[in-house]
Design a protein around this motif. Structure first.
Motif, PDB file in Angstrom:
ATOM      1  N   VAL A  77     -19.646  42.184  34.368  1.00 25.37           N
ATOM      2  CA  VAL A  77     -19.075  43.328  33.901  1.00 25.37           C
ATOM      3  C   VAL A  77     -17.543  42.934  33.625  1.00 25.37           C
ATOM      4  O   VAL A  77     -16.894  42.981  34.173  1.00 25.37           O
ATOM      5  N   ARG A  78     -16.888  43.488  31.860  1.00 25.07           N
ATOM      6  CA  ARG A  78     -15.322  43.313  31.963  1.00 25.07           C
ATOM      7  C   ARG A  78     -14.928  44.339  31.634  1.00 25.07           C
ATOM      8  O   ARG A  78     -15.422  45.421  30.692  1.00 25.07           O
ATOM      9  N   VAL A  79     -14.009  44.344  31.964  1.00 22.08           N
ATOM     10  CA  VAL A  79     -13.249  45.829  31.868  1.00 22.08           C
ATOM     11  C   VAL A  79     -11.342  45.393  31.236  1.00 22.08           C
ATOM     12  O   VAL A  79     -10.621  44.662  31.708  1.00 22.08           O
ATOM     13  N   TRP A  80     -11.195  46.141  30.539  1.00 21.05           N
ATOM     14  CA  TRP A  80      -9.605  45.966  29.558  1.00 21.05           C
ATOM     15  C   TRP A  80      -9.113  47.298  29.811  1.00 21.05           C
ATOM     16  O   TRP A  80      -9.812  48.770  29.295  1.00 21.05           O
ATOM     17  N   ALA A  81      -7.595  47.484  29.901  1.00 20.15           N
ATOM     18  CA  ALA A  81      -7.111  48.617  29.333  1.00 20.15           C
ATOM     19  C   ALA A  81      -7.021  49.309  28.211  1.00 20.15           C
ATOM     20  O   ALA A  81      -6.784  47.993  27.011  1.00 20.15           O
ATOM     21  N   ASN A  82      -7.244  50.537  27.678  1.00 22.32           N
ATOM     22  CA  ASN A  82      -6.816  51.130  26.659  1.00 22.32           C
ATOM     23  C   ASN A  82      -6.383  51.840  26.703  1.00 22.32           C
ATOM     24  O   ASN A  82      -6.653  53.069  26.782  1.00 22.32           O
ATOM     25  N   ARG A  83      -5.251  52.481  25.350  1.00 23.32           N
ATOM     26  CA  ARG A  83      -4.794  53.937  25.253  1.00 23.32           C
ATOM     27  C   ARG A  83      -5.377  54.336  24.490  1.00 23.32           C
ATOM     28  O   ARG A  83      -5.038  55.455  23.703  1.00 23.32           O
TER      29      ARG A  83
END
Length: 116
Positions: A28-34
């Motif tokens: 599982v990979r996570v990126w911040a997102n606006r």
């Protein structure tokens, strides 16, 4: 979902999440997102598109680039039907590099493909 990879933007912070069960290290990979409130997401390489949002952004099509720790927005527009009108009531599904939209009367699907 694309092959064995699933992409999501879960409520409430809407990070971009990649779930890849075939990867033993960091499945599982996570990126911040606006981008908030997207109803569908499409990913192709390092490019991403989010469709939908809240209120007047319900027809928003936001593009971005996947960076090391976040998604950086690159362009925002509105998705329209071939005649130029807004979709109105619709169904929407994101899968792989494509976002599928079926507007009322729900007889045909339109496709936005990030890979083309």
């Amino acid at each position: 979902m694309s092959g064995t990879t699933a992409w999501a933007c879960p409520y409430t912070d809407f990070p971009l999440v990649e779930i890849r069960p075939d990867r033993t290290h960091r499945p599982v990979r996570v990126w911040a997102n606006r981008v908030r409130g997207a109803k569908a997401v499409a990913v192709h390489g390092e490019r991403v598109a989010f469709y939908g949002g809240y209120g007047e952004e319900r027809d928003r099509l936001a593009h971005g680039e996947i960076m090391e720790t976040s998604v950086e927005p690159s362009d925002v527009g509105l998705l329209t039907l071939p005649g130029g009108s807004a979709p109105g009531r619709r169904r929407v599904v994101g899968r792989g590099s494509s976002i599928y939209v079926q507007a009322e009367p729900f007889t045909t699907w339109g496709v936005f493909d990030l890979s083309s």
